[in-house]
Design an enzyme around this catalytic site. Structure first.
Site, PDB file in Angstrom:
ATOM      1  N   LYS A   1      28.618   3.914  11.591  1.00 27.80           N
ATOM      2  CA  LYS A   1      29.153   5.281  11.856  1.00 27.80           C
ATOM      3  C   LYS A   1      30.780   5.364  11.963  1.00 27.80           C
ATOM      4  O   LYS A   1      31.186   4.416  12.836  1.00 27.80           O
ATOM      5  CB  LYS A   1      28.620   5.853  13.436  1.00 27.80           C
ATOM      6  CG  LYS A   1      28.974   7.090  13.610  1.00 27.80           C
ATOM      7  CD  LYS A   1      28.956   7.518  14.932  1.00 27.80           C
ATOM      8  CE  LYS A   1      30.001   7.368  15.730  1.00 27.80           C
ATOM      9  NZ  LYS A   1      31.318   8.192  15.295  1.00 27.80           N
TER      10      LYS A   1
ATOM     11  N   GLU B   1      34.879  -5.794  19.340  1.00 27.64           N
ATOM     12  CA  GLU B   1      36.230  -6.047  19.216  1.00 27.64           C
ATOM     13  C   GLU B   1      36.940  -4.874  20.083  1.00 27.64           C
ATOM     14  O   GLU B   1      36.953  -3.716  19.558  1.00 27.64           O
ATOM     15  CB  GLU B   1      36.406  -6.096  17.742  1.00 27.64           C
ATOM     16  CG  GLU B   1      37.752  -6.659  17.417  1.00 27.64           C
ATOM     17  CD  GLU B   1      38.989  -5.748  17.404  1.00 27.64           C
ATOM     18  OE1 GLU B   1      39.531  -5.717  18.386  1.00 27.64           O
ATOM     19  OE2 GLU B   1      39.244  -5.157  16.225  1.00 27.64           O
TER      20      GLU B   1
ATOM     21  N   CYS C   1      44.845  -2.346  17.664  1.00 27.44           N
ATOM     22  CA  CYS C   1      44.223  -2.906  19.149  1.00 27.44           C
ATOM     23  C   CYS C   1      45.141  -4.267  19.405  1.00 27.44           C
ATOM     24  O   CYS C   1      45.090  -4.539  20.747  1.00 27.44           O
ATOM     25  CB  CYS C   1      42.789  -3.426  18.469  1.00 27.44           C
ATOM     26  SG  CYS C   1      42.505  -4.072  17.169  1.00 27.44           S
TER      27      CYS C   1
ATOM     28  N   GLU D   1      46.419  -0.068  27.870  1.00 22.57           N
ATOM     29  CA  GLU D   1      46.568   0.196  26.405  1.00 22.57           C
ATOM     30  C   GLU D   1      47.062   1.752  26.228  1.00 22.57           C
ATOM     31  O   GLU D   1      46.284   2.596  26.427  1.00 22.57           O
ATOM     32  CB  GLU D   1      45.205  -0.262  25.607  1.00 22.57           C
ATOM     33  CG  GLU D   1      45.431  -0.082  24.313  1.00 22.57           C
ATOM     34  CD  GLU D   1      44.070  -0.609  23.757  1.00 22.57           C
ATOM     35  OE1 GLU D   1      42.917  -0.164  23.981  1.00 22.57           O
ATOM     36  OE2 GLU D   1      44.070  -1.144  22.567  1.00 22.57           O
TER      37      GLU D   1
HETATM   38  P1  NDP Z   1      36.234   4.980  21.370  1.00 23.26           P
HETATM   39  O1  NDP Z   1      35.890   3.595  21.944  1.00 23.26           O
HETATM   40  O2  NDP Z   1      35.540   6.323  22.158  1.00 23.26           O
HETATM   41  O3  NDP Z   1      35.483   5.239  19.723  1.00 23.26           O
HETATM   42  C1  NDP Z   1      35.054   4.243  18.814  1.00 23.26           C
HETATM   43  C2  NDP Z   1      34.016   4.559  18.219  1.00 23.26           C
HETATM   44  O4  NDP Z   1      33.001   4.571  19.054  1.00 23.26           O
HETATM   45  C3  NDP Z   1      33.994   5.850  17.590  1.00 23.26           C
HETATM   46  O5  NDP Z   1      33.210   5.765  16.447  1.00 23.26           O
HETATM   47  C4  NDP Z   1      33.524   6.835  18.529  1.00 23.26           C
HETATM   48  O6  NDP Z   1      32.795   7.916  17.958  1.00 23.26           O
HETATM   49  C5  NDP Z   1      32.331   5.799  18.976  1.00 23.26           C
HETATM   50  N1  NDP Z   1      31.450   6.063  20.302  1.00 23.26           N
HETATM   51  C6  NDP Z   1      32.126   6.735  21.264  1.00 23.26           C
HETATM   52  N2  NDP Z   1      31.310   6.762  22.336  1.00 23.26           N
HETATM   53  C7  NDP Z   1      30.386   5.977  22.256  1.00 23.26           C
HETATM   54  C8  NDP Z   1      29.131   5.515  22.772  1.00 23.26           C
HETATM   55  N3  NDP Z   1      28.592   5.875  24.040  1.00 23.26           N
HETATM   56  N4  NDP Z   1      28.364   4.741  21.974  1.00 23.26           N
HETATM   57  C9  NDP Z   1      28.644   4.077  20.899  1.00 23.26           C
HETATM   58  N5  NDP Z   1      29.744   4.892  19.895  1.00 23.26           N
HETATM   59  C10 NDP Z   1      30.483   5.288  20.598  1.00 23.26           C
HETATM   60  O7  NDP Z   1      37.735   5.034  20.977  1.00 23.26           O
HETATM   61  P2  NDP Z   1      38.450   6.629  20.963  1.00 23.26           P
HETATM   62  O8  NDP Z   1      38.493   6.876  19.410  1.00 23.26           O
HETATM   63  O9  NDP Z   1      37.877   7.617  21.563  1.00 23.26           O
HETATM   64  O10 NDP Z   1      39.742   6.015  21.518  1.00 23.26           O
HETATM   65  C11 NDP Z   1      39.917   6.064  22.735  1.00 23.26           C
HETATM   66  C12 NDP Z   1      40.790   5.019  23.282  1.00 23.26           C
HETATM   67  O11 NDP Z   1      40.277   3.698  22.735  1.00 23.26           O
HETATM   68  C13 NDP Z   1      42.214   4.811  22.514  1.00 23.26           C
HETATM   69  O12 NDP Z   1      43.018   5.746  23.184  1.00 23.26           O
HETATM   70  C14 NDP Z   1      42.508   3.365  22.456  1.00 23.26           C
HETATM   71  O13 NDP Z   1      43.256   2.948  23.711  1.00 23.26           O
HETATM   72  C15 NDP Z   1      41.367   2.795  22.336  1.00 23.26           C
HETATM   73  N6  NDP Z   1      41.019   2.454  20.924  1.00 23.26           N
HETATM   74  C16 NDP Z   1      41.045   1.045  20.731  1.00 23.26           C
HETATM   75  C17 NDP Z   1      40.768   0.487  19.349  1.00 23.26           C
HETATM   76  C18 NDP Z   1      40.598  -0.814  18.839  1.00 23.26           C
HETATM   77  O14 NDP Z   1      40.607  -1.125  17.952  1.00 23.26           O
HETATM   78  N7  NDP Z   1      40.679  -1.739  19.956  1.00 23.26           N
HETATM   79  C19 NDP Z   1      40.232   1.428  18.312  1.00 23.26           C
HETATM   80  C20 NDP Z   1      40.341   2.874  18.952  1.00 23.26           C
HETATM   81  C21 NDP Z   1      40.578   3.109  20.062  1.00 23.26           C
HETATM   82  P3  NDP Z   1      33.769   9.186  18.033  1.00 23.26           P
HETATM   83  O15 NDP Z   1      34.888   8.579  17.567  1.00 23.26           O
HETATM   84  O16 NDP Z   1      33.095   9.899  16.906  1.00 23.26           O
HETATM   85  O17 NDP Z   1      33.652   9.579  19.361  1.00 23.26           O
END
Ligand code: NDP
Length: 815
Positions: free
Chosen positions: A211, A285, A319, A416
């Site tokens: 996904k 991660e 990240c 972050e």
């Molecule tokens: P999320 O952790 O919410 O999203 C990452 C992925 O998980 C997306 O595909 C998301 O779907 C999906 N997801 C969301 N909720 C669930 C759940 N309960 N169960 C399973 N999958 C889920 O990150 P965001 O994109 O919302 O970003 C929010 C914050 O996260 C950022 O501000 C940043 O600080 C951090 N972040 C960190 C990353 C890293 O690489 N360490 C990468 C991205 C974000 P969908 O996007 O469709 O909601």
């Protein structure tokens, strides 16, 4: 739109230049826009009528909900396409397709899988410009980055893993595929994250359902087309789009054998809790707040370029961004000045302009997160600096930002921000630098800048982070593992260590559903056997910080043997005893830094002392279990042998030097996890204790051990061995009592880094669930039982793997 801008720019530039001298033109000449054509990417979108279906079982299918959502270009706010919103029915279909495809995908064998991976690599490479443009359109990241960094890394991942696919049956023959894998990826490196997940998974014979993030599904859908083009068997790769709830449904699905997730620590914790006790393999991660440490002898001009790559690469939505600048006080003023001058020259704009440094933030919601945290930083009293130029207004842009005068405990220094915001702090001594660097709940990466290699290599092992970059930053390669310590998650992506996430030991299939039973002697009982027994009226104390200690609560527990006869009492430990043991473990700083040879010497000494007292230990086993003396003696002999095995491995379980594509040596070093809780199995009272405790300490961990609740005396007798074998105080702490109560305290304790649990399913679930708060590493047996007497099941590298975490240290080499 972009073409019109360029024409306008060229016209005004021409008018300006008409009356200028050549010299003036050179001095004032601005960069002109250098637009990349979006034509092919638009054609791709139009080939799907700008409405994308789900890719399930090799076919494009309508979402069951009939619902779609918009994917927007963050540079312009234009809608690029409509994307399917999957629901539970679609998740079921995709998982069923992956499950159906699995046996044949395994059966076709290593070489044929290698051919498919190679074909994927070739096709992506051939279409690399299209992928780069589409990624920039969808995500807002500069084309310079997608073209020169993201897509080349993606291609490299598929080539590299084509190689691993080929080698699977020779190099990894003791392992097999995990099964159906659910993969959930974020929006910051959409195709790169896809490649980090899909390439190793399918190379090892798994099938997947992936996904993408809701903001950035397009390159994953183009990748699905590539899968079609190369004729990848149906169902091996399934791509389902949608919001977070689709990810949650995938996590909860019973037929999914492993979840691989990249994203926020918050969602990582939700997933850890949701999968607790299910037996699903998990790799996470997560976020970071990585330190970028600059010592006073560093080459400051290189440092400035390093900072650009650390925090303004991908708009800081990385990240492992070097978001915390730690600079030695003597040079801080000079460095800040240089950084500000560089920031003033950074160019921001449309992602398809080849001459910009910074693109757009992925979406308004992320822009708001950044804006709010920056306002908070100002409120907290830190000093803000931004360049004098203004951001474009047509998209979601945020300027490069630096905070100075930041307090280490302020929110902007701890949370972050995931945007182009650098927070700077200074330090005076090397020790202070290490303390500040580790003053975070995260541990993803660190970057160390100094011209003194001795200093760099002294600091690198002291930082709690999965990656250490020396005089470089944000470099990645398929051959090197990437992943976190602490709340940055667990598991690795890339390198051989990353493959392990998609494999399971074949030996696991031999575990049984019930603990092994060693026959008891028919006649044996306390009254009848003629073995000399130890004192029966002694209450065994606990062992904390190298001393025997009484339980805090003052209670003891009666222990009966397998026939129900009273054989003695042990202390009933509680929360406070665990707390004291954890403190003792943390206070012992030297064990971890001992050489493998020095640790081996202590282990051999333990074995020697146990050998001297083998009859006494055998008698104790007989007393508790009523098994034959010969069997008990065999258990002691095996324990001695097992200690020898880990003494031998203490200086041989070493790391690797990865062949990364940069001018580096990348050292993959297994490091101790830190303070570990070990809940011993109930079977084999001595051997179960030895088989779990010794590998953990052999790797440099300090442990708090909860021995078998029913058969604790082998462990409590063992103090005398520890006391006489040069084991430092705090390396092994033993707390007796109610197994599950103590296990839960350990799982909840924020200063415990890992817990191993051998017992029933409920206990396993509790451990995994409770460990989510600080993202402990856990290793539980899901009520599948090892035969500890069997060498293949009771010892080996797998124990050492779970007792270590790998730090990849990138050192410039031949540059
Ligand atoms: P999320 O952790 O919410 O999203 C990452 C992925 O998980 C997306 O595909 C998301 O779907 C999906 N997801 C969301 N909720 C669930 C759940 N309960 N169960 C399973 N999958 C889920 O990150 P965001 O994109 O919302 O970003 C929010 C914050 O996260 C950022 O501000 C940043 O600080 C951090 N972040 C960190 C990353 C890293 O690489 N360490 C990468 C991205 C974000 P969908 O996007 O469709 O909601």
């Amino acid at each position: 739109m972009l073409q019109d801008d360029i024409q306008h720019h060229l016209d005004t530039q021409w008018l300006k230049n008409r009356n200028m001298k050549v010299k003036d033109i050179y001095e004032t000449m601005e960069y002109g826009p250098a637009p990349e054509s979006a034509d092919e990417a638009i054609q791709f979108l139009e080939s799907h009528h700008k409405k994308f279906k789900l890719f399930i079982n090799g076919k494009w299918v309508e979402p069951s909900s009939g619902e779609y959502f918009e994917s927007v270009n963050p540079s312009t706010k234009e809608v690029l396409a409509n994307i399917s919103e999957a629901n539970d029915t679609d998740v079921n279909k995709a998982v069923a397709a992956a499950k159906k495809a699995l046996p044949e995908w395994v059966k076709i064998g290593a070489h044929k899988r290698a051919r498919y991976l190679y074909a994927l690599a070739r096709q992506i490479q051939k279409h690399s410009r299209l992928f780069a443009v589409l990624e920039s359109l969808d995500n807002g990241k500069p084309i310079r980055e997608t073209r020169d960094i993201d897509i080349p890394i993606v291609v490299r991942h598929f080539y590299h893993h084509a190689g691993w696919a080929q080698l699977k049956d020779t190099e990894l023959k003791d392992y097999k595929e995990v099964g159906v894998i659910g993969q959930i990826i974020p929006w910051n490196f959409p195709l790169m994250m896809l490649s980090w997940k899909i390439a190793p998974a399918i190379a090892m014979g798994n099938t997947i359902v992936l996904k993408p993030a809701e903001f950035t599904s397009l390159t994953a859908l183009l990748f699905a087309e590539i899968c079609e083009q190369i004729g990848l068997p149906n169902g091996v790769v399934n791509i389902i789009t949608g919001h977070g709830k689709v990810g949650a449904a995938l996590v909860d699905h019973k037929e999914v054998n492993k979840i691989a997730f990249t994203g926020s620590t918050e969602v990582g914790k939700i997933i850890r809790r949701a999968t607790a006790g299910t037996g699903k393999k998990l790799s996470l991660e997560l976020g970071g707040k990585s330190p970028f440490i600059v010592f006073e002898d560093a080459d400051l001009d290189s440092v400035v370029e390093g900072i650009v790559d650390a925090i303004w690469f991908n708009q800081g939505q990385v990240c492992c961004a070097g978001s915390r600048l730690l600079v030695q006080e003597s040079i801080s003023g000079k460095l800040y000045k240089k950084i500000r001058a560089r920031m003033e020259n950074l160019r921001i704009g449309n992602a398809l302009d080849k001459s910009i440094d910074i693109g757009a933030i992925v979406a308004p919601v992320q822009l708001k997160v950044i804006e709010d945290l920056v306002q908070l930083g100002i409120k907290e009293g830190s000093t803000l600096w931004q360049p004098s130029w203004k951001c474009p207004t047509e998209g979601y842009f945020y300027p490069p930002t630096m905070f100075t005068d930041v307090s280490p405990s302020s929110i902007i220094a701890q949370e972050e921000i995931f945007g182009p915001v650098l927070v700077a702090m200074s330090f005076r001594t090397h020790q202070e630098a290490v303390k500040l660097a580790n003053n975070t709940r995260y541990g993803l990466a660190c970057s160390i800048w100094t011209e003194n290699i001795n200093l760099a290599l002294d600091i690198a092992p002291q930082i709690k982070a999965g990656t250490a970059w020396i005089n470089c930053t944000n470099v990645f390669d398929a051959a090197a593992g990437f992943g976190g310590y602490r709340e940055s998650g667990f598991g690795r992506e890339g390198g051989k260590e990353g493959l392990m996430e998609y494999l399971k030991p074949r030996i696991d299939d031999n575990f049984s559903d019930a603990p092994i039973v060693i026959p008891t002697e028919k006649v044996a009982s306390l009254k009848s056997n003629n073995i000399q027994l130890p004192e029966i009226d002694r209450t065994s104390k606990m062992y904390i910080s190298g001393k025997q200690s009484r339980p805090d609560g003052g209670y003891s527990m009666v222990i009966n043997n397998s026939k129900g006869d009273y054989i003695g009492e042990v202390s009933k430990g509680n929360r406070k005893d665990i707390r004291n043991a954890v403190e003792a473990a943390h206070a012992n700083k030297n064990w971890e830094t001992n050489t493998g040879h020095a640790k081996a010497q202590v282990l051999y000494y333990i074995a020697e002392n146990l050998a001297i007292r083998k009859d006494e230990f055998a008698n104790r086993i007989v007393q508790m279990t009523n098994q034959s003396h010969a069997d008990a003696l065999q258990e002691v002999e095996l324990s001695i042998e097992r200690i020898y095995t880990y003494a031998a491995l203490a200086d041989k379980y070493d790391g690797q030097v990865h062949h990364t594509v940069h001018k580096n040596v990348t050292l993959a070093m297994p490091e101790a996890i830190g303070v570990m809780g070990i809940i011993c199995p109930d079977e084999c009272p001595l051997l179960g204790f030895i088989s779990t405790v010794i590998p953990a300490i052999a790797m440099g961990n300090n442990v708090i051990v909860v021995p078998s609740e029913k058969l604790p005396f082998s462990a409590t007798d063992f103090y005398q061995i520890l006391e006489t074998s040069d084991v430092p105080a705090g390396t092994v702490n033993i707390v007796t009592g109610n197994k599950d109560e103590l296990a839960q305290v350990l799982a909840k304790h924020d200063d415990v880094d890992a817990v191993w649990y051998f017992g029933g399913l409920k206990g396993c679930k509790d451990i995994e669930f409770l460990s989510a708060d600080n993202m402990k590493r856990t290793w539980v047996n899901y009520s599948k039982y090892r035969n500890w007497l069997d060498k293949e099941q009771g010892e080996g590298h797998i124990f050492l793997k779970h007792a270590t975490q790998i730090k990849n240290i990138w050192i410039p080499y031949g540059a």
